[in-house]
Design a protein around this motif. Sequence first.
Motif, PDB file in Angstrom:
ATOM      1  N   LEU A  81       0.860  -1.176   0.000  1.00 32.24           N
ATOM      2  CA  LEU A  81       0.000   0.000   0.000  1.00 32.24           C
ATOM      3  C   LEU A  81       0.897   1.227   0.000  1.00 32.24           C
ATOM      4  O   LEU A  81       1.997   1.195   0.564  1.00 32.24           O
ATOM      5  N   THR A  82       0.457   2.286  -0.636  1.00 26.55           N
ATOM      6  CA  THR A  82       1.216   3.526  -0.665  1.00 26.55           C
ATOM      7  C   THR A  82       0.368   4.635  -0.072  1.00 26.55           C
ATOM      8  O   THR A  82      -0.829   4.711  -0.316  1.00 26.55           O
ATOM      9  N   GLY A  83       1.001   5.484   0.722  1.00 25.30           N
ATOM     10  CA  GLY A  83       0.326   6.631   1.321  1.00 25.30           C
ATOM     11  C   GLY A  83       1.201   7.860   1.210  1.00 25.30           C
ATOM     12  O   GLY A  83       2.304   7.824   0.655  1.00 25.30           O
ATOM     13  N   ALA A  84       0.686   8.957   1.730  1.00 26.58           N
ATOM     14  CA  ALA A  84       1.441  10.206   1.727  1.00 26.58           C
ATOM     15  C   ALA A  84       1.094  11.004   2.973  1.00 26.58           C
ATOM     16  O   ALA A  84      -0.039  10.941   3.468  1.00 26.58           O
ATOM     17  N   PHE A  91       5.583   3.984   1.913  1.00 27.09           N
ATOM     18  CA  PHE A  91       5.412   2.736   1.164  1.00 27.09           C
ATOM     19  C   PHE A  91       5.351   1.576   2.154  1.00 27.09           C
ATOM     20  O   PHE A  91       6.322   1.316   2.854  1.00 27.09           O
ATOM     21  N   LEU A  92       4.216   0.898   2.221  1.00 24.08           N
ATOM     22  CA  LEU A  92       4.050  -0.264   3.085  1.00 24.08           C
ATOM     23  C   LEU A  92       4.322  -1.498   2.246  1.00 24.08           C
ATOM     24  O   LEU A  92       3.547  -1.834   1.347  1.00 24.08           O
ATOM     25  N   GLU A  93       5.434  -2.140   2.507  1.00 21.85           N
ATOM     26  CA  GLU A  93       5.892  -3.297   1.732  1.00 21.85           C
ATOM     27  C   GLU A  93       5.964  -4.523   2.629  1.00 21.85           C
ATOM     28  O   GLU A  93       5.782  -4.432   3.841  1.00 21.85           O
ATOM     29  N   LYS A  94       6.295  -5.663   2.022  1.00 23.00           N
ATOM     30  CA  LYS A  94       6.422  -6.917   2.758  1.00 23.00           C
ATOM     31  C   LYS A  94       7.509  -6.827   3.831  1.00 23.00           C
ATOM     32  O   LYS A  94       7.354  -7.338   4.926  1.00 23.00           O
ATOM     33  N   GLU A  95       8.600  -6.137   3.533  1.00 25.30           N
ATOM     34  CA  GLU A  95       9.741  -6.051   4.443  1.00 25.30           C
ATOM     35  C   GLU A  95       9.539  -5.027   5.552  1.00 25.30           C
ATOM     36  O   GLU A  95      10.208  -5.077   6.578  1.00 25.30           O
TER      37      GLU A  95
END
Length: 132
Positions: A81-84, A91-95
């Motif tokens: 998911l991406t936010g600002a 950036f919300l990623e797996k890691e």
Amino acid sequence: MRRQILTAVIVTTAALALSACEKQITAPFEKGVCFHVATNKDKTLRFNPVARNVETMEQCAATLEGMRIRFVRMGSPNRTLTGAYQGSFIFLEKEGIFLGQTYDGARFMSLVRTGDGRLAVPGAVRQAPPAQ
């Protein structure tokens, strides 16, 4: 021969200069507003406000993480998911969670995922020494 090489160098330099001038995608700067960033069909970005009166970027990231978890529970195949928040991208990623000043630019780690999926400050969780 020399003229061809000089022409090639000039054309290459001009192409590099023009690509460096390409407009970077930046996040909106609205004080205290946390946004979810969605990609439109024409590849432009849409900034949807998720929460207002958010005091810190970490609180915005936590709000977005809750949103991501709810999407996954509803069956969404997308795990990112991406936010600002106030001019920065989240950036919300797996890691873990990464931050960036532009959408396509460099990203810097803010929080890492622990073994059970929670988020922690990098280096806060110590690993046990290997068994001998």
